[in-house]
Design a protein around this motif. Sequence first.
Motif, PDB file in Angstrom:
ATOM      1  N   PHE B 536      20.090   0.894   4.452  1.00  0.00           N
ATOM      2  CA  PHE B 536      19.210  -0.190   4.886  1.00  0.00           C
ATOM      3  C   PHE B 536      18.027  -0.386   3.952  1.00  0.00           C
ATOM      4  O   PHE B 536      17.443  -1.449   3.905  1.00  0.00           O
ATOM      5  CB  PHE B 536      18.693   0.089   6.297  1.00  0.00           C
ATOM      6  N   ALA B 537      17.680   0.674   3.241  1.00  0.00           N
ATOM      7  CA  ALA B 537      16.525   0.572   2.348  1.00  0.00           C
ATOM      8  C   ALA B 537      16.738   1.532   1.199  1.00  0.00           C
ATOM      9  O   ALA B 537      17.480   2.515   1.315  1.00  0.00           O
ATOM     10  CB  ALA B 537      15.244   0.923   3.096  1.00  0.00           C
ATOM     11  N   ASP B 538      16.092   1.238   0.086  1.00  0.00           N
ATOM     12  CA  ASP B 538      16.226   2.155  -1.039  1.00  0.00           C
ATOM     13  C   ASP B 538      15.245   3.307  -0.868  1.00  0.00           C
ATOM     14  O   ASP B 538      14.511   3.374   0.122  1.00  0.00           O
ATOM     15  CB  ASP B 538      16.050   1.406  -2.369  1.00  0.00           C
ATOM     16  N   ALA B 539      15.207   4.162  -1.883  1.00  0.00           N
ATOM     17  CA  ALA B 539      14.406   5.378  -1.750  1.00  0.00           C
ATOM     18  C   ALA B 539      12.935   5.063  -1.522  1.00  0.00           C
ATOM     19  O   ALA B 539      12.224   5.827  -0.870  1.00  0.00           O
ATOM     20  CB  ALA B 539      14.584   6.236  -3.003  1.00  0.00           C
ATOM     21  N   ASN B 542      12.281  -0.184   0.158  1.00  0.00           N
ATOM     22  CA  ASN B 542      12.539  -1.620   0.076  1.00  0.00           C
ATOM     23  C   ASN B 542      13.852  -1.958   0.768  1.00  0.00           C
ATOM     24  O   ASN B 542      14.857  -1.297   0.536  1.00  0.00           O
ATOM     25  CB  ASN B 542      12.625  -2.061  -1.384  1.00  0.00           C
ATOM     26  N   PRO B 543      13.843  -2.972   1.590  1.00  0.00           N
ATOM     27  CA  PRO B 543      15.072  -3.325   2.311  1.00  0.00           C
ATOM     28  C   PRO B 543      16.206  -3.682   1.358  1.00  0.00           C
ATOM     29  O   PRO B 543      15.977  -4.294   0.312  1.00  0.00           O
ATOM     30  CB  PRO B 543      14.654  -4.562   3.117  1.00  0.00           C
ATOM     31  N   TYR B 569      22.302 -11.214   3.120  1.00  0.00           N
ATOM     32  CA  TYR B 569      21.942 -10.639   4.421  1.00  0.00           C
ATOM     33  C   TYR B 569      21.232  -9.315   4.193  1.00  0.00           C
ATOM     34  O   TYR B 569      21.845  -8.348   3.746  1.00  0.00           O
ATOM     35  CB  TYR B 569      23.196 -10.443   5.273  1.00  0.00           C
ATOM     36  N   ILE B 570      19.949  -9.287   4.470  1.00  0.00           N
ATOM     37  CA  ILE B 570      19.160  -8.060   4.312  1.00  0.00           C
ATOM     38  C   ILE B 570      18.644  -7.669   5.692  1.00  0.00           C
ATOM     39  O   ILE B 570      17.669  -8.241   6.188  1.00  0.00           O
ATOM     40  CB  ILE B 570      17.973  -8.304   3.346  1.00  0.00           C
TER      41      ILE B 570
END
Lengths: 485, 1199
Positions: B536-539, B542-543, B569-570
């Motif tokens: 769902f998000a990076d390290a 960030n989405p 789609y985020i």
Amino acid sequence: MKFKIFNSINILIFLVVLSSCNKFLDVKPKGLDAVNTVDEYNGLFNNTNLYTFVNVRNIPGSLASILGYPGAAVVMSDDVFSSSAYLATQPLYYQNAYQWKDDLFQAEDESSEWGTFYAQNYIFNVVANHVMEVPDGSLDVKKQLLAEARANRAYMHLMLVNYFAKPYSAATASVDLGVPIVTTADAGGTGYNRATVQEVYDFIIKELKESIPDLPVQTLNRARLAQTGGYYLLGLTYFWKGDYANALVQLNNCKASMPNFKLTLSLYNYNTAMPTWVTTGQPWVGASKSPAQTVSNENIYLKQMSINWATARNTVYLKPSVYGLYTANDQRKKFFYNNSTANAIIAPGLPGQQRNSPTTYNWGPNLADMYLMLAECEARTGDLTSAKADLDFFRASRMSAAEAPVVVTTQTALVKSILDERLREFAGTGWRWFDMRRLSKDPVYNNIDATHPLEGTVYALKTERLTLKIPPAILKLNPLMIDNN
Amino acid sequence: MNECFMSAGKHKKDKSKFSFLVFKFTVICFFLALLQVSAKSFSQNVTLSMDGVSLQKIFNDINRQTGRQFFFKDELLNKAGKVSIHVKDMPLKDALTICFATLPITYVMTENSIVLKDKSAVSESPNLIDTLKIVSIKGKIVDTTGAPLDGVTVIVKETRSASVTDVDGTFKIDAYPGQTILVFSIGFKNTQRKVEANKQFIITLSPEIVNLRAVEIVNTGYQKITKERSAGSFSTLTNEEIKNKTNSMNVVDRIEGMVPGVAVNYGSGNEKFLIRGLSSIQAARSPLIVVDGVPMSDYNTVKTMINPDDVESISVLRDATASSIWGSSAANGVIVITTKKGKPSSANQKIRVKYNGFVSMKGIPELDYYNMMNTGEFLTASKKVFSNTDYPWANAINSVGATPIIPPHERIQYDLARGIISQATANARFDSLGQYNNRDQINKYLTQPSLLSNHSLSFEGGSNFHSYYGSLAYTLDQSDNKTNLNRYQMNLRQIFNFSPSIKFDLLTNVSYEKTSKYLLTGLPYSNSNYIPYAMFADATGNPLSQAYLKRLEEFRATSETASKINLDYIPLSEPDKTLNDQINMTSRINAGLSIKLLKGLTYEGRAQYQRGSFENYEYYNQDAYKVRDELAYFTKAATIVGSNPTYYLPSKGGHYSTQNNTTTSWTLRNQLNYDRVFNQKHQLNIIAGTEVRDELTKSVQTYRRGYDYQTLTYSLYNEDSLAVLGVTNPVNYLTGRTTNNLLTSKPVTYLESERRFVSGYSNAAYTFDRRYTLNGSIRYDQSNLFGTNKSLQYKPIWSLGAGWNVSKEKFFNVDKINNLNFRFTYGLAGNAPNPGYAGPFDIVSASNVAYFSGMGLGYTILVPRNDNIRWERTATTNAGIDFAILNNRISGTVDVYKKLTTDLLGYQPADPTSGWSYTYNNLGDIENKGIEIQLTTNNIVGKNFRWSTNFTLAYNKNKITNLKPASVLTTSGKINSTFVEGYSAYGLFAYQYQGLDANGNPYAFKTNGKDTARLLGDLTANDPLFAGTTQPLWFGGITNNLSYKQFSLSFLIVYNFGNVMRRDVNQYYTGRLSTNIPVYFNDRWQVAGDELKTNVPKYIGNTALNSQRYVNLYTQGNTNIESASYAKLRDITLSYQLPQKSISRLGFNEFSIYTQVNNLMLWKNNNYDIDPEYYSLSAGTRTSKMPPFFTIGVRTSFK
């Protein structure tokens, strides 16, 4: 003394409350209603379940559930065949129907071939029984609704008698058993008995004849019966009786009333339409972009039949002999595809063709059948010129103009070519079943191919199996009812 | 210890303002030592048991037992009137003290005679009393909270003159300074005080913790009656017993385990509350909930409206005599909630204020409970099941009429199979996916720690004319799915005593709830089956985009080009594009008027008006995925390159949906109460009344597209054309479409329903000599319930009951048994057909179908006319025993019942020729039998240490004795049925699973236990065998209360035994792997020989081949039936009451803190770590499981 006071006060309160209580309780909750007004009787016809032949179970407070379709005709028709791997995925009674077995239904199966038509018949009876008693509304409107109900009721009986009684034969109709004629709406009804085939047809013709004059002249909606549809149904009734002269009269009436159609009523020219209906490179989806039956310009009155379960799901394939009837440029070939679609893998490329989209077919009055019936009646009654004109006109909408005109000279050849055209037009839709019944008595034109192959076994159609046996559940409920042979 | 009973008889002060309490049964227990006088003691004891007799008669009896003569003047006896006395083996002098306590008589005892004297004469006699002046003492008796206590007996020890306190707790008595005043009251410690001159008494009584059930008062919603005067089967809980249950803010939830016969089902599927088993299949099954005498529309409204701290008591009415006053809706039992009333303040305290508050930290759901695969396991499984022949690329991207989706784990394999990438690249891409596991991110981003917090401030006080109780409460409920609820409740109940005979009470109760949701719609999976590598998000937080789970990338690119709509789609960016709010405001006003008309006869009127409004909106702006995505389905690509596509829906503006519901209900009741005692022996209580009720629900829902939130404007679009013709050749195909994409949403929906009721009822209780009781009740209900035949509605609901208190019989002479009471009742209850389900008309529903536009509304017949339908009738027979033994140390009740429901309402087959293959009708019978036990024991009653236990246990056996099913039972139909004739309701049926054959396919036995079956078609409906029911057979709870000095500890263990459930097994046997699956998949048959090691069938990729076997033989086989029995420590509470001295200076009267731990699993009878409370027992699926949780709270009362 105290008790007296006690009682009298209590009784007083009771009386005050009760006297106003009837008025208080007369408030009717909104949302649900009983059928009281002309608008409500009219509204009973504005029902999306009615324009489909589907056996629906309504439950207050939840979604209606579908019990089944009266689709045995699709698998019983002689223009299709099946393979056991696919047939096995269908309910047992469809498997039996394909094999033209005597007993299709298990002891307690719900037969939609019986239930669908009687269920719709109930709604028409509610209108027919009560609409004239309604205090509001003009007499004309009430008579119109009564006519619509009676004509539809006749139509339901026509379908029933052609599933569950022997094909009409003037010689035996007065002793052949038909179906119960049900003209009162009573959900608790029991003890039904079968009228004779003659009685049923007489009933149908009388009801249609009496109601057509009161039906609306103008057709405002394809799902509402007006005079064009009424004439068609009466024509179909005679046609199925083999009374082509009378059928011709009614079909001409039907044709003559077509300008009264408020919506577009015309044959699609497949030569131009088909390329926009299919998807290039995806022959397996068929003519998926063709107009829905609900809006198709070819439909006079809508009683669509779901054939999705039988066709796209691979249950039945068009016999090569029937597929062979199409010429190379016949646009109708594009409804078919000779490989399986998404959810079927095991036996791709059976030597037959599947009918794909559209997934429903209108069993109700439509232009294709109107022109073909008209042509056949004209041909059979000797008016070969009109017959050929109507046939050619029809064929021109299905194939290139060059191929459209038929080249025949004799009456027999013309009728036969019309019957071939019927095979091509109705292939894989189940409508063929009713032609088989009609033609089974025909000394000249019986073209039934009474075989259904299944993994090496070939099942043959016995004459008596043109008639379904009465579902056992119905026999059990009506012990006096006599079953078919 | 000896004991005595003394009825106040004629001398009791008239308390008819509380007419239902006219006969207040007073138990006085005290230690005789307190009454010792200076005279020499007599060893001679007497036993007397008489009611409403003359003193003469008592004297004769004493004379017979002791030989002593009485001397007195006749006029003295006339003054005394009739008295009652019950003493057992008591010293004569004490018996006489009791006997004369409230009489104007005193006595002098000699060796063989007793001389009676007029008390007033004695007082004036200087030779008995010294020369100090007699004073008239005024005093007041209050409890530790300062609330006045009425009806308390006050006795001057030396003169035996007595008095009883008034409603405001005051008393007046004549005494001399230096004399001692004794105070006795039930439930309080006996107290004595020396009389001091010129001093007003305020005597504070501290509570005596003894078993109070002996004087339990039951509130049926129509009347209050002492339990001993009804033969009905009641249970009552007081605020004390439920106040610390922080598991729920719905007070109904808090009765779990403390009332026998109430089954609480936390697992999904069955009714949450079932009293005495299931007695209806298709009509109402849940108990009726009544608040302050008026039915509350549903369980959830109780939570909204009722602050649990305001609840004074909860009565559960189980049998016919108890519940039939509620008429047709009482078949499933009745739960009666009564809220607190104010009591007048004492002189030195104007208002009594209390504060209670707690915080529960409930944590987040345990994702591990689902036993889903981690990324590594998932990718391994994915590689094993992938098949480019079973699911060729061409088919996968071209499913008819649906948007193609190929998730990355399949994409790698398709790319490899199609020769686009090498094996090495494929491996590298798999390795790269394998690094990710989103479980922590689901916990972090999609959930929040659940928290429940409540603060409640209450105040009460007032004068004799006007008294009040009020409260303010605030609840914060943060749910794990990021939904936050704030609730504010206000409650004020006032009582006005206009005159001794006219009383008026007024309750105003307002609740405001605001809920905000975290609108992350469109997630392709649920939290439990999310594809595990989808992050769902990076390290850095960030989405990340998950568009790859929504559309095939190529398809998305084509669609985006054709439509010029961004289809990315985020997920975590989505909530920012939404707004939502939900406001629920409910208020009720409940007013009662009581007028004393004649002696014993009271008029009571009650009216309640309740109105609730629920307003909800959701807004998705034009950047929300939902909006962009839908637009793509109704967009046609430009025909000329470079021009713009055609949008059939607004391309600017968002989706705005609203829902407004209002519920208005009112109740009006007129009732007469008649309550008299004749000749001290005949107690008669009759109520009769009429009731009118109206419930109106309205709802409006709207849905607009192209809505601009700021300017409140919206764009128009052609709804008619989009609904009928739709869009041909759109950019995206809608799933399940046949030809065109059709838009089916409704811009506005109105719903309205109104139910009205008129009822008449009466209830009578007659008790003779407190030994024999007869009860009867009758009620008529009539309603506008649509489609029910009014003539069928006039069915009386009635009951009869009888009780016999053996322990009050003269012949009953068992020392150890303090109370023994037998009860027997019979009566009817019923269920009316649901409105609109059956009746003497064809019932239709209206619809506005676009297809018929211009033709008028559409009507569908839902229910055909039926003139013959009957009410569902439940007849309950109940036999019960109440007992108390060993000086009331052990008390309890046992009830045995049989409930027979006939004419069950539901669907049954009809002749399809009539047009209907089923009709709503009377179709069968259900029988419930059971036993209910409640035991209360005071195990240790010490000065510092106390230990009491409340134990409940119920057994319910349910059987559907007769049932005509709506359609014929098929094999799979039976497996999925919960109601089958001849078996318990909520039955589970299972195949006789035999294992796997050499090919890894399952087979089962038929009924005979020999013939094997491999396909569904091989089986008949007889073959699945009954495996048990999901409804517990044995259930109940044990509460232990321990206290040591300032500490107290209580814990509740709840248990459910005897029911079964399906195990959660692998359900994935064929087809593409498109969601995460449980690790049980790995146990499947894979190679020859595995059939010896496992029961789990093999996986077959090809769906058509899979249909050549029947895996349900395993998944629904008897091998996967497990016991659902368990016992749980529902709560354990440790509380500490701060010492009076230290808190007093801070202005507190009471200050206690407590901590609580909830839901510790103690024992479960399955090996799969299944917690039956987080489970669907019949489906065999796990549901979101919360961990045990922890609470801390305080209760205080201010000085």
